[in-house]
Design a protein around this motif. Sequence first.
Motif, PDB file in Angstrom:
ATOM      1  N   LEU A 202      78.043  11.046  32.454  1.00 26.99           N
ATOM      2  CA  LEU A 202      78.194  12.356  31.554  1.00 26.99           C
ATOM      3  C   LEU A 202      76.908  12.995  32.398  1.00 26.99           C
ATOM      4  O   LEU A 202      75.738  12.190  32.215  1.00 26.99           O
ATOM      5  CB  LEU A 202      78.712  12.403  30.422  1.00 26.99           C
ATOM      6  CG  LEU A 202      78.235  14.117  29.828  1.00 26.99           C
ATOM      7  CD1 LEU A 202      78.968  14.536  30.502  1.00 26.99           C
ATOM      8  CD2 LEU A 202      77.591  14.079  28.999  1.00 26.99           C
ATOM      9  N   MET A 216      82.050  14.257  33.967  1.00 27.86           N
ATOM     10  CA  MET A 216      82.600  13.652  33.319  1.00 27.86           C
ATOM     11  C   MET A 216      83.607  12.307  34.189  1.00 27.86           C
ATOM     12  O   MET A 216      83.999  12.544  35.056  1.00 27.86           O
ATOM     13  CB  MET A 216      83.468  13.303  32.596  1.00 27.86           C
ATOM     14  CG  MET A 216      83.405  13.755  31.349  1.00 27.86           C
ATOM     15  SD  MET A 216      84.174  14.619  29.843  1.00 27.86           S
ATOM     16  CE  MET A 216      85.412  15.311  30.159  1.00 27.86           C
ATOM     17  N   PHE A 407      82.687  18.449  30.021  1.00 23.20           N
ATOM     18  CA  PHE A 407      82.803  16.965  28.815  1.00 23.20           C
ATOM     19  C   PHE A 407      82.898  18.583  28.168  1.00 23.20           C
ATOM     20  O   PHE A 407      81.824  20.058  28.339  1.00 23.20           O
ATOM     21  CB  PHE A 407      81.208  17.638  28.652  1.00 23.20           C
ATOM     22  CG  PHE A 407      81.041  16.363  27.680  1.00 23.20           C
ATOM     23  CD1 PHE A 407      81.677  15.768  27.247  1.00 23.20           C
ATOM     24  CD2 PHE A 407      79.824  16.938  26.893  1.00 23.20           C
ATOM     25  CE1 PHE A 407      82.002  14.262  26.151  1.00 23.20           C
ATOM     26  CE2 PHE A 407      80.083  16.205  25.642  1.00 23.20           C
ATOM     27  CZ  PHE A 407      80.933  15.300  25.025  1.00 23.20           C
TER      28      PHE A 407
END
Length: 550
Positions: A202, A216, A407
């Motif tokens: 991430l 991601m 994310f």
Amino acid sequence: MAIETNLTPARRKAMTEAGAWNDMLITDYLDEAVAEAANRPAIITYRMADGSRSALSYGELNEKVTRMAAGLAGLGVAKGDVVSCQLPNWWQMTALHLACVRIGAVLNPLMPIFREHELRFMLAQAESKVLVVPGVFRDFDHAAMARDLEAGLDTLRHVLVLGGEGEDSFDAVLLDRAWETETDTAALFKARRPAGDDVVQLLYTSGTTGKPKGVMHTSNTLMSHIRPFTTRLGLGNDDTTFMPSPLAHQLGFLYGLMMPIYLKATAVLQDIWNPGEAVGIIRAERPSLMLGSTPFLTDIAEQAVDHGPDLQSLKLFLCAGAPIPSPLVEKAARNLPTRIISAWGMTENGAVTTTRPGDDPARAVNTDGLPLPYMELKVTDMEGNTLPPGQEGPLYVRGASLFVGYFKQPGLYGVDDEGWFPTGDLARLDEEGYVRITGRSKDVVIRGGENIPIVDIENTLYQHPAIQTVALVGRPDERLGERLCAYVTLKEGHETLTLEEVTAFLTERKVTRQYQPEFLDVLDELPRTPSGKIQKFKLREQASQVTSST
């Protein structure tokens, strides 16, 4: 917990059938390296603050990774949990990523330059369970900052400090305790093994909407880039990589952390860029490959004037982040055997294009390279129609290394039904498929290869009591690519504003120093369109003439 992504079964099927995705993890390549070359140096770390050099073999690295992985699990890190780290180029960051993969956790690297302003949002959104920081780095107390952040973040359970001596000491918690004897690590790692499509990285990128976006990546998206990249550059296990670029940046992460393990080769890390010290490191370790943005190449080319014999091992320098000036290539060529490789990429993809080692050197100056295998580019007009070679338009990319979503923000993915991702860049393709990035359609300034989140900084400056309006643009800079210029108008009752006052205001609000303006111009009014929109192109023209701050 399972992390929601934008990955579709159709993309999974297409990438697998193409041979781009094979579900191999970076830890699988670590296992191979341990089996074949346990005594080979894996990571050599140079710390500039104390002049120290440390080295870990693949066998030693694996032992530390096993202990750290078991320790993280013992601290309550579950599969799918996020472990954040704000670390310099030290071996612990590589080991931490490998440990996270062992137990199915997600590593969230954070640039060491970030301060509370940036970190509070990232750590809260990621719901990080663990944060690993240095005690003090570059005279800044990261431990104190992390503890302040911890007090306001309910999900952050552990702050671990490298160089710390108390209960939150990284060494005391994860390395000094024989965690691997307290659990069946083979069973733990088997149960926690992530799938090839599970998120393992991430990485926050500066966006244009005011807040960073969490990119991601999976093992498949990352490794499908590493494999063809090493093939194009002709790299093998005898190629030592010198990495002074931050491992917390995608360039450093891919090529200083992951690629050497895939190659079963050696990574040499420098934690603070110092060109003079770099010469000594290169002389001692004899790396064949160095990677960085244009300022790194500028500095090495300058060092080569007087220290060329010490730099003769460098056969390749991959440069990305800004166009490479022709005089710089010529200067490097006079004193080095180094082939300059031009590249273009994004956090969302890694390097998408590179020139080839056998290309005419002019290609590195005039283009940003060809797409790597499994990647495609197209340039369109504003209606989305594909343009012929030579015409400029918005650039789109698709392929194996494309990320799998932002994310907790699936609606921002932006990939169309055919898999094309809008890069936000303007470009043109030539007849042979080489791309040239010609500009940016998004509002971003790139300083030294690092994106500055313009909207976020502007929004912060609007809180200044003297500022009525503000616009930030980039000023071309030979070394850093761009420097940040601020144009402001003042509120009634305020007659002056200095650059020092602006930077003090931003520093008070914990804004990263590298994100702060380096030039300031106070205007009676900003140029605008008839509808009132600020005409930043006019300010960019003006910024290109700036010689001093006011």
